[in-house]
Design an enzyme around this catalytic site. Sequence first.
Site, mmCIF file in Angstrom:
data_model
loop_
_atom_site.group_PDB
_atom_site.id
_atom_site.type_symbol
_atom_site.label_atom_id
_atom_site.label_comp_id
_atom_site.label_asym_id
_atom_site.label_seq_id
_atom_site.Cartn_x
_atom_site.Cartn_y
_atom_site.Cartn_z
ATOM 1 N N ASP A 375 0.855 -1.185 0.000
ATOM 2 C CA ASP A 375 0.000 0.000 0.000
ATOM 3 C C ASP A 375 0.891 1.235 0.000
ATOM 4 O OD1 ASP A 375 -2.969 0.949 0.561
ATOM 5 O OD2 ASP A 375 -1.641 2.210 1.741
ATOM 6 N N GLU A 418 -4.660 2.289 -4.445
ATOM 7 C CA GLU A 418 -3.195 2.337 -4.357
ATOM 8 C C GLU A 418 -2.621 1.057 -3.779
ATOM 9 O OE1 GLU A 418 -4.738 4.643 -0.700
ATOM 10 O OE2 GLU A 418 -5.350 4.242 -2.754
#
Length: 500
Positions: A375, A418
Amino acid sequence: MKRLQITEELTLDSLFMNAEALPSPPIAVLEIVRKAEDPEVGLAELARLIEFDVGLAVQILRISNSALYSPISEITTIERAIATLGLRSIRLLAFSASLRMLIPDQAQAFDTSDVRRRMVINGSLARKFAFSLAGHQEDEAFLAGLLTGLGPIVLAAKHGDLCREMSAINGSWPSSESERVMLGFTTNEVTVNLVRRWGLPDALCDAIERRTEAPTADDSPLLRTLRLSFLAENVLCGPDPSSALVPLLVATEAEMGMSLEQTNEWLVEAEPLVAQMADLLQFKVPQAQTYSELLIEATLGMQRLTLETNSALVEGNRQLEALSQKNRQLQHQASTDALTQLPNRGLFDEMLASRLIECRASVADDQSLGVLLLDLDHFKLVNDTYGHTVGDEVLRVIGTILKQQTRGDDMPARYGGEEFIVLLPATNATILNSVAERLRQRIADTVIPLPDGGRISVTASIGGALAGDEKNETGPGLVERADKRLYEAKRSGRNRVVIS
């Protein structure tokens, strides 16, 4: 062809004498439909009603988050699904999601797999046709197309031997004309009788009833849509695709101005959609020829029937070969993230499930299956500060890094937003940690140029997990353990690796 010999009197009315033996939607679904039409019922009350049936709620959430509706962000609650899709779509989705409960794999020893295949094809193609012909009635067309397969199911529930005999005559389910000769009525009439008993809207029932009839000037857009999907079903599932292709071409030219090549292209492009619909509805359907292969044969047969020249045959074959290539490209696109060109979450989940099966069968004690979940740290700040164009470029760069810095058999994918994920077969804790640290360091060291001449860099937190020794290890369970380690990496300062 003659009428079949049946030991007991069989009429349309006799099929409906024992109402308890007929397929019927769950009571919860019928109540949802009734409540959805009541202006006094609020979203929260309707959501609670749906959530009471856990299986139905899960199905509605799966379909709501699919490419069918492409929500901007993941829909995680029924109340949000209602607010996002609207009461009308939820009402129709409830019916669609419950159909799997009504269609047994076997009905009186009659294999229903071909019927299920026809239902999914009809529903999927009706929805695709409706986009052009029926305005905002895609959901109605989808449900109506699915419902068209209920007639054979009702017949099979009482006369399985008869249904097997009917299917065996031509190697597939007979046409409406043949049904009338064999039975004295059609299964489409059975379907209409059933759905009217359920209290579905007259417009939808009327469209199902008249879909096999010749067109008239007063036909509704929904009826025109169902007629096209019915003709397409005859091409893709019927015993004589070459003959069935001719009326479909007449109809697509009249309704949409499409040529032979355009109609074939349209059908080939619909194949991934049909597969997706079958998966969403959990309908197991038999493997068949690809649509491009089937249409090549149908076109060649049709052109022989109509005495086309050899050059036309060659040209039609060439065009369909090109369509076959395009279909492969579409299937690639359906499993690839457009921004990063990495595999998407759907393909990753499929590969993870497959690799887990291989992992359980492996005899190597020092190797397992690993997952890394990445992440990007404070990525929202990047979008807020520099804009989404820069944010997209950052994601593309990260995708390139993952391709370059993972091993040949590893599978990096974009997992959403993301978040990225990497599947590492034949690995252990040492390798998993080494790959994770290499990725983390490379991401941190990478400088990304900005349009204004500036530069930006980002970091990533990474969580990893190895498949356990348990035989019941699941893909979601493995990803969840990696996600917990990712959370620890975030909580302990970001830009670091935590391996389970």
